[in-house]
Write a protein that holds these residues in place. Structure first.
Motif, PDB file in Angstrom:
ATOM      1  N   UNK A 106      17.485   2.304  11.574  1.00 20.34           N
ATOM      2  CA  UNK A 106      18.642   2.797  12.539  1.00 20.34           C
ATOM      3  C   UNK A 106      19.709   1.904  12.181  1.00 20.34           C
ATOM      4  N   UNK A 107      19.896   0.762  13.048  1.00 26.33           N
ATOM      5  CA  UNK A 107      21.180  -0.037  12.377  1.00 26.33           C
ATOM      6  C   UNK A 107      22.311   0.437  11.275  1.00 26.33           C
ATOM      7  N   UNK A 108      21.534   0.574   9.465  1.00 23.92           N
ATOM      8  CA  UNK A 108      22.186   1.493   8.627  1.00 23.92           C
ATOM      9  C   UNK A 108      22.623   2.660   8.622  1.00 23.92           C
ATOM     10  N   UNK A 109      21.602   3.342   9.487  1.00 24.52           N
ATOM     11  CA  UNK A 109      22.020   4.553   9.460  1.00 24.52           C
ATOM     12  C   UNK A 109      23.656   4.387  10.770  1.00 24.52           C
ATOM     13  N   UNK A 110      23.139   3.871  11.565  1.00 26.48           N
ATOM     14  CA  UNK A 110      24.685   3.955  12.753  1.00 26.48           C
ATOM     15  C   UNK A 110      26.335   3.218  11.481  1.00 26.48           C
ATOM     16  N   UNK A 111      26.179   2.093  11.234  1.00 26.90           N
ATOM     17  CA  UNK A 111      27.295   1.979  10.255  1.00 26.90           C
ATOM     18  C   UNK A 111      27.225   2.549   8.888  1.00 26.90           C
ATOM     19  N   UNK A 127      26.974  -1.851   2.312  1.00 29.18           N
ATOM     20  CA  UNK A 127      26.167  -1.241   3.625  1.00 29.18           C
ATOM     21  C   UNK A 127      24.881  -1.264   2.478  1.00 29.18           C
ATOM     22  N   UNK A 128      25.278   0.145   1.169  1.00 32.89           N
ATOM     23  CA  UNK A 128      23.821   0.401   0.446  1.00 32.89           C
ATOM     24  C   UNK A 128      23.813  -1.024  -0.241  1.00 32.89           C
ATOM     25  N   UNK A 129      24.475  -1.772  -0.463  1.00 34.09           N
ATOM     26  CA  UNK A 129      23.753  -2.922  -1.158  1.00 34.09           C
ATOM     27  C   UNK A 129      22.404  -3.325  -0.751  1.00 34.09           C
TER      28      UNK A 129
END
Length: 477
Positions: A106-111, A127-129
């Motif tokens: 969820x954090x990554x989707x928000x970022x 972020x992808x890395x």
């Protein structure tokens, strides 16, 4: 007692004064914090989802401890409020001060959504890395967000690569890549991928056809768009929504079929939407149909009297048709109705940091150098034949002042800043919160040719790829 009453500050005061503590003492504090964090998370999430970030921050700052749910609520809240830059700052703060809190999907989707909103491509790649390192790259919804981020940051090659490497894809995955092609004007690729989608047995939904019709519209594929519209209703039994009608009006309007576009609006069974009016009004501006433009503008203003876009487009229709003097009547009408114009705002990422500019910006620390660069560019453009579109300035001022005002639009400031702070030959990627105005569009074409740079601008309608003095939209947006 204090912990169960939710007063952890008082509980901490007593706890810190105790000369000795046993397991019961520690349990009381642990359970108290657990309850406090749960309540705090609920409040932060509630305020964030309601768009009340000031209240969310008030609770967030008072929480003695925070978990990943707390940080996620704040990050997603700022994304929802279109404050992507603030979301990225929070993510960095979470990693520095999170006390061992690890980001979850969820954090990554928000970022990723935040990166997409401000065209922060390098931040998105970083972020992808992290996503790959955490092992969440195989999750479908994370992959979908990656495709969306790359597409909205101007890198369709990366978007296609992520999409093609996804082990599993759902209809959202296909809609996301199709929407990316539409945004960039890659109509033929959208049709190819749709064929592949059907071959793989994925059932298209209503959003699929919005993406397809939009792709056909931006690429001028009128016949293909009409066929998709018919098959949507007859083959897939999907009833058109206002989004489909808007795409069809845009498709027909771009091709010059203004009467058919207007008839499409009249045939709509659903309530007239401002986006549909705007699509036809834009077509009237391009094709110089003042009579229809005035009629549509009146419908638009009746529909949404507090939206300044109708007044601006109407004012732009007049000079395009040789009726420059009629522009003078538009701005007083807007002011009489006390309609506020949304200020232009542009974002550009340089060295993994997002910089924001507004029209006539004076706050950026490099503003002196930016103004000097704009002056230099203005001279070069003038020598190359550039003439300012002063008719789009609705202020009652002299022509020289109108030209000066145009020179300080937010996207011009962002482009000048990018040229000053990036290596020669590297592409510039910027994001605009409004539709790119005619003067900025023309200026950017000149700059791309004079400086020898590719400049990608994403406005509210589509992506503009400027290269060698030509824009991918072919001057229709």
């Amino acid at each position: 007692m204090y912990a169960k009453c939710g007063s952890m500050e008082d509980a901490h005061r007593v706890f810190n004064k105790m000369p000795s503590r046993d397991v019961v003492t520690w349990n009381a504090m642990i359970l108290g914090h657990g309850k406090y964090v749960f309540v705090g998370n609920s409040l932060v999430d509630m305020y964030a989802k309601c768009g009340s970030m000031e209240d969310a921050w008030r609770v967030f700052n008072k929480m003695p401890s925070r978990n990943v749910v707390t940080w996620n609520a704040m990050i997603l809240g700022h994304v929802k409020c279109r404050q992507g830059q603030k979301s990225l700052e929070l993510f960095r703060q979470m990693q520095q001060e999170g006390e061992g809190v690890q980001p979850d999907p969820v954090t990554f989707v928000g970022v990723l959504n935040a990166c997409a909103s401000v065209v922060a491509l390098e931040e998105g790649r970083c972020t992808h890395e992290q996503i790959i390192q955490s092992g969440w790259d195989s999750a479908i919804f994370v992959g979908n967000s990656l495709v969306d981020m790359y597409a909205k940051c101007g890198s369709m090659e990366d978007a296609k690569r992520v999409f093609n490497e996804m082990p599993l894809r759902d209809v959202v995955s296909w809609n996301t890549i199709l929407g990316g092609f539409a945004m960039h004007g890659h109509g033929k690729e959208a049709l190819t991928y749709f064929e592949q989608m059907c071959e793989e047995g994925v059932q298209p939904d209503d959003i699929t056809f919005v993406c397809l019709l939009s792709a056909c519209s931006h690429a001028g594929l009128v016949h293909e768009g009409m066929c998709f519209y018919a098959s949507m209703k007859e083959v897939y039994m999907i009833s058109p929504t206002v989004e489909h009608y808007t795409c069809m009006v845009d498709l027909l309007g771009r091709a010059g079929h203004l009467e058919e576009a207007e008839n499409m609006i009249k045939s709509m069974p659903c309530k007239l939407h401002f986006a549909t009016c705007m699509a036809l009004l834009g077509a009237c501006r391009i094709h110089g149909n003042v009579k229809m433009g005035e009629r549509v503008a009146k419908q638009f203003i009746e529909l949404d009297s507090e939206n300044a876009a109708g007044y601006v487009l109407l004012a732009n229709i007049y000079p395009a048709s040789g009726n420059k003097h009629l522009c003078e009547d538009v701005e007083p009408q807007r002011k009489e109705r006390d309609v506020k114009r949304q200020p232009g705002r542009t974002w550009i990422e340089v060295d993994s940091k997002v910089h924001t500019f507004v029209v006539d910006d004076q706050d950026h620390p490099q503003m002196v150098e930016i103004h000097a660069e704009l002056k230099r560019l203005s001279g070069l453009m003038h020598d190359a034949g550039y003439v300012p579109h002063t008719t789009i300035v609705l202020h009652d001022v002299e022509e020289e002042e109108k030209a000066f005002h145009l020179c300080h639009h937010s996207e011009k400031l962002a482009i000048a800043f990018g040229l000053l702070n990036t290596a020669p030959g590297t592409p510039l990627r910027i994001r605009k919160n409004l539709r790119v105005c005619e003067d900025c569009h023309t200026s950017t074409k000149f700059i791309s040719k004079i400086i020898g740079r590719t400049i990608m601008v994403r406005d509210v309608n589509c992506f503009h790829h400027f290269k060698d003095g030509v824009c991918s939209c072919m001057d229709y947006w």
